[in-house]
Design a protein around this motif. Structure first.
Motif, PDB file in Angstrom:
ATOM      1  N   VAL A 173       0.761  -1.163   0.020  1.00  0.00           N
ATOM      2  CA  VAL A 173      -0.188  -0.092  -0.181  1.00  0.00           C
ATOM      3  C   VAL A 173       0.833   1.281  -0.049  1.00  0.00           C
ATOM      4  CG1 VAL A 173      -1.709   1.072   1.313  1.00  0.00           C
ATOM      5  CG2 VAL A 173      -1.847  -1.288   1.328  1.00  0.00           C
ATOM      6  N   ALA A 174       0.619   2.370  -1.058  1.00  0.00           N
ATOM      7  CA  ALA A 174       1.436   3.120  -1.166  1.00  0.00           C
ATOM      8  C   ALA A 174       0.731   4.619  -0.924  1.00  0.00           C
ATOM      9  CB  ALA A 174       2.101   3.175  -2.608  1.00  0.00           C
ATOM     10  N   LEU A 175       1.303   5.448   0.025  1.00  0.00           N
ATOM     11  CA  LEU A 175       0.762   6.818  -0.010  1.00  0.00           C
ATOM     12  C   LEU A 175       1.644   7.860  -0.705  1.00  0.00           C
ATOM     13  CD1 LEU A 175      -1.319   8.664   1.595  1.00  0.00           C
ATOM     14  CD2 LEU A 175       0.282   8.599   3.531  1.00  0.00           C
ATOM     15  N   CYS A 176       0.708   8.259  -1.788  1.00  0.00           N
ATOM     16  CA  CYS A 176       1.620   9.291  -2.673  1.00  0.00           C
ATOM     17  C   CYS A 176       0.822  10.727  -2.752  1.00  0.00           C
ATOM     18  CB  CYS A 176       1.612   8.569  -4.040  1.00  0.00           C
ATOM     19  SG  CYS A 176       2.426   6.818  -4.100  1.00  0.00           S
ATOM     20  N   THR A 177       1.649  11.581  -3.446  1.00  0.00           N
ATOM     21  CA  THR A 177       1.273  13.011  -3.544  1.00  0.00           C
ATOM     22  C   THR A 177       1.379  13.159  -5.221  1.00  0.00           C
ATOM     23  OG1 THR A 177       2.013  13.581  -1.308  1.00  0.00           O
ATOM     24  CG2 THR A 177       1.499  15.542  -3.062  1.00  0.00           C
ATOM     25  N   PRO A 178       0.191  13.338  -5.713  1.00  0.00           N
ATOM     26  CA  PRO A 178       0.321  13.501  -7.313  1.00  0.00           C
ATOM     27  C   PRO A 178       1.248  14.919  -7.639  1.00  0.00           C
ATOM     28  CG  PRO A 178      -1.857  12.700  -6.565  1.00  0.00           C
ATOM     29  CD  PRO A 178      -1.208  13.162  -5.379  1.00  0.00           C
ATOM     30  N   ILE A 179       1.716  14.972  -8.625  1.00  0.00           N
ATOM     31  CA  ILE A 179       2.374  15.995  -9.164  1.00  0.00           C
ATOM     32  C   ILE A 179       1.572  17.377  -9.406  1.00  0.00           C
ATOM     33  CG2 ILE A 179       3.776  17.100 -10.946  1.00  0.00           C
ATOM     34  CD1 ILE A 179       5.042  14.392 -11.228  1.00  0.00           C
ATOM     35  N   LEU A 180       0.246  16.872  -9.943  1.00  0.00           N
ATOM     36  CA  LEU A 180      -0.898  17.686 -10.339  1.00  0.00           C
ATOM     37  C   LEU A 180      -2.094  17.707  -9.105  1.00  0.00           C
ATOM     38  CD1 LEU A 180      -1.299  17.330 -14.065  1.00  0.00           C
ATOM     39  CD2 LEU A 180      -0.066  19.318 -13.022  1.00  0.00           C
ATOM     40  N   GLY A 181      -1.924  18.998  -8.473  1.00  0.00           N
ATOM     41  CA  GLY A 181      -3.313  18.849  -7.423  1.00  0.00           C
ATOM     42  C   GLY A 181      -2.718  18.645  -6.114  1.00  0.00           C
ATOM     43  N   GLN A 182      -1.819  17.722  -5.972  1.00  0.00           N
ATOM     44  CA  GLN A 182      -0.926  17.397  -4.665  1.00  0.00           C
ATOM     45  C   GLN A 182      -1.991  16.841  -3.733  1.00  0.00           C
ATOM     46  OE1 GLN A 182       1.613  20.852  -3.647  1.00  0.00           O
ATOM     47  NE2 GLN A 182       3.088  19.941  -4.963  1.00  0.00           N
ATOM     48  N   VAL A 183      -2.901  16.258  -3.978  1.00  0.00           N
ATOM     49  CA  VAL A 183      -3.954  15.636  -3.218  1.00  0.00           C
ATOM     50  C   VAL A 183      -3.542  14.304  -2.743  1.00  0.00           C
ATOM     51  CG1 VAL A 183      -6.397  14.755  -2.882  1.00  0.00           C
ATOM     52  CG2 VAL A 183      -5.682  16.928  -4.462  1.00  0.00           C
TER      53      VAL A 183
END
Length: 491
Positions: A103-113
């Motif tokens: 399970v990965a917790l990531c921050t998108p480059i666009l929007g950073q949600v």
């Protein structure tokens, strides 16, 4: 060389080992091809936390004590290969529960949600995802897997979430919020949770950037908290052991316990040298360490951090039971890079420190302040310090210039440090560029020499940004990057 202080022994540097490591950086070949790799001298590990997932993969730093060790062996014999699963996101947290699903917790480059991804254990590809409420830069970065394979995280709404994964009636994977507990009574609206970890009673400890430390029991809905001294911020995660919860602020390290109703109370406090300002390659003005529990008895004898002293940083080791200082040893000397944003690796009596001074982070948390100097070349550096067998002090065992671009992980199964190295385009320099090569490496903890390495990519897409890797049960090494997750295997 002279003693570093009255209780720490002479610095013993292995210059030949450092030279060999430097040569390996240019050649990329194993140090001792065809020979057996030396095993790490470690047997003691933190006791299993009954409310966390498997040792080595339940938290960003392996376990709730943040030892950055794992009982799993990494990529073994055979040709190394790496695949980048692009998610258009920075993925600092890759965890694995008892069911073997990452399970990965990531921050998108666009929007950073902040977005949770369930990964295929065989390929690393995303099976499904779930967006969380957006918060601060560090809010939502730290999370853990609980004893029921659920991701535990605090989102931007200041709610403690347990996120499970399961197949629906059609056989498709889904991520669902199984429970939610508001923490607004303890966490101010202008603050955010930066770290959390379960204790041995089933409560979830949390810490906020503004210096609030609390406990949350989502079985009863009880939330209790205490504010640390004004001006002390918490920029890294926290660590738990049976003796209590270790928290390092921008001024001091604490051990806290809880009263019968869950209210945190301070057992001891040790201030450290925080220097004159934030340094380049660090994300706050103070220690960059998540405190690490380690030790030869049961893995909890000591707590350690790296300070932020101006000219030379020191590894600080404290006795968990009393807070007494065991030693204060200068580290990262060969690289001449006084700073580390990484949690120390701790196993048995040994601690390993990776330097981040000058690492070019694309952003820093709000309120971090300007760095002094404004920028610096990425110095890197890797040091090993051992606590003496009688506990009377510590000694620097080896110290080199390897430039780790990730938090190293020590496998107690294969006896190697696993990390990603960021090499300069021009060998022998300390600069960084958008064309830097990145290499997965296995390092001998006995000497600091690179035993084996593999180029995994060139350029910004492969930037591992000082994030922590995780070894999977099948031996794959999963490493977050600024654009997704690398899966490194052998065979």
């Amino acid at each position: 060389m002279p003693s570093t202080n009255g209780r720490c022994g002479a610095r013993r540097l292995t210059a030949p080992a450092a030279l060999l490591a430097a040569a390996l950086l240019m050649s990329g070949t194993p140090a001792t091809a065809g020979t057996a790799f030396p095993a790490a001298a470690t047997t003691s590990v933190l006791p299993a936390n009954p409310y966390a997932g498997p040792r080595g993969s339940a938290t960003m730093h392996g376990d709730t004590g943040s030892s950055d060790t794992t009982p799993l062996a990494g990529p073994g014999a055979g040709s190394l290969s790496g695949k980048l699963n692009g998610l258009l996101s920075a993925c600092p947290t890759v965890l694995i529960g008892a069911d073997d699903y990452p399970v990965a917790l990531c921050t998108p480059i666009l929007g950073q949600v902040p977005t949770v991804h369930l990964l295929d254990p065989h390929t690393g590809a995303s099976l499904t995802s779930l967006q969380l409420t957006k918060g601060s830069l560090l809010g939502g970065v730290y999370a853990y897997i609980d004893h029921e394979d659920r991701l535990v995280v605090v989102d931007g709404s200041r709610s403690l979430l347990r996120i499970g994964h399961r197949r629906d009636a059609a056989g498709s994977w889904r991520l669902t919020v199984d429970s939610s507990l508001p923490l607004g009574s303890a966490v101010p609206a202008d603050d955010a949770v930066t770290g959390l970890s379960p204790d041995w009673q089933g409560r979830v400890w949390f810490a906020t950037g503004g210096g609030v430390v609390g406990t949350a029991d989502d079985r009863t809905g009880t939330v209790r908290s205490v504010a640390l001294p004004a001006g002390e911020r918490i920029a890294n995660s926290i660590s738990t052991a049976p003796q209590g919860t270790a928290v390092t602020t921008t001024h001091a390290t604490y051990l806290l316990t809880a009263s019968t109703d869950g209210t945190p109370r301070i057992s001891w406090r040790q201030a450290y040298d925080r220097g004159q300002a934030r340094k380049p390659g660090l994300l706050s003005w103070g220690s960059g360490s998540t405190p690490t529990f380690f030790g030869p008895t049961d893995g909890t004898d000591y707590v350690t951090i790296v300070d932020n002293a101006d000219a030379t940083v020191r590894l600080k080791v404290y006795r968990t039971s009393t807070g007494e200082t065991v030693c204060s040893v200068p580290v990262l000397l060969a690289a001449d890079g006084p700073g580390s944003e990484n949690s120390p690796v701790g196993a048995d009596r040994s601690v390993y420190v990776a330097g981040t001074y000058g690492y070019p982070y694309p952003a820093v948390p709000e309120g971090a302040g300007a760095s002094v100097p404004g920028s610096a070349p990425f110095a890197g550096g890797l040091s090993r310090v051992d606590v003496r067998a009688d506990g009377s002090g510590c000694d620097l065992v080896w110290d080199n210039e390897l430039r780790s671009a990730a938090v190293p992980k020590l496998s107690t199964a294969d006896g190697k440090l696993h990390t990603v190295l960021r090499d300069p385009v021009i060998p022998g320099t300390k600069g960084t560029s958008l064309l830097d090569p990145y290499r997965y490496a296995q390092i001998d903890p006995a000497t600091g020499e690179v035993l084996r390495s593999k180029l995994i990519g060139i350029g910004a897409l492969y930037n591992t940004l000082q994030m922590a890797g995780t070894i999977a049960p099948d031996g794959a090494y999963l490493q977050g990057t600024v654009t997704g997750i690398l899966r490194i295997t052998a065979g």
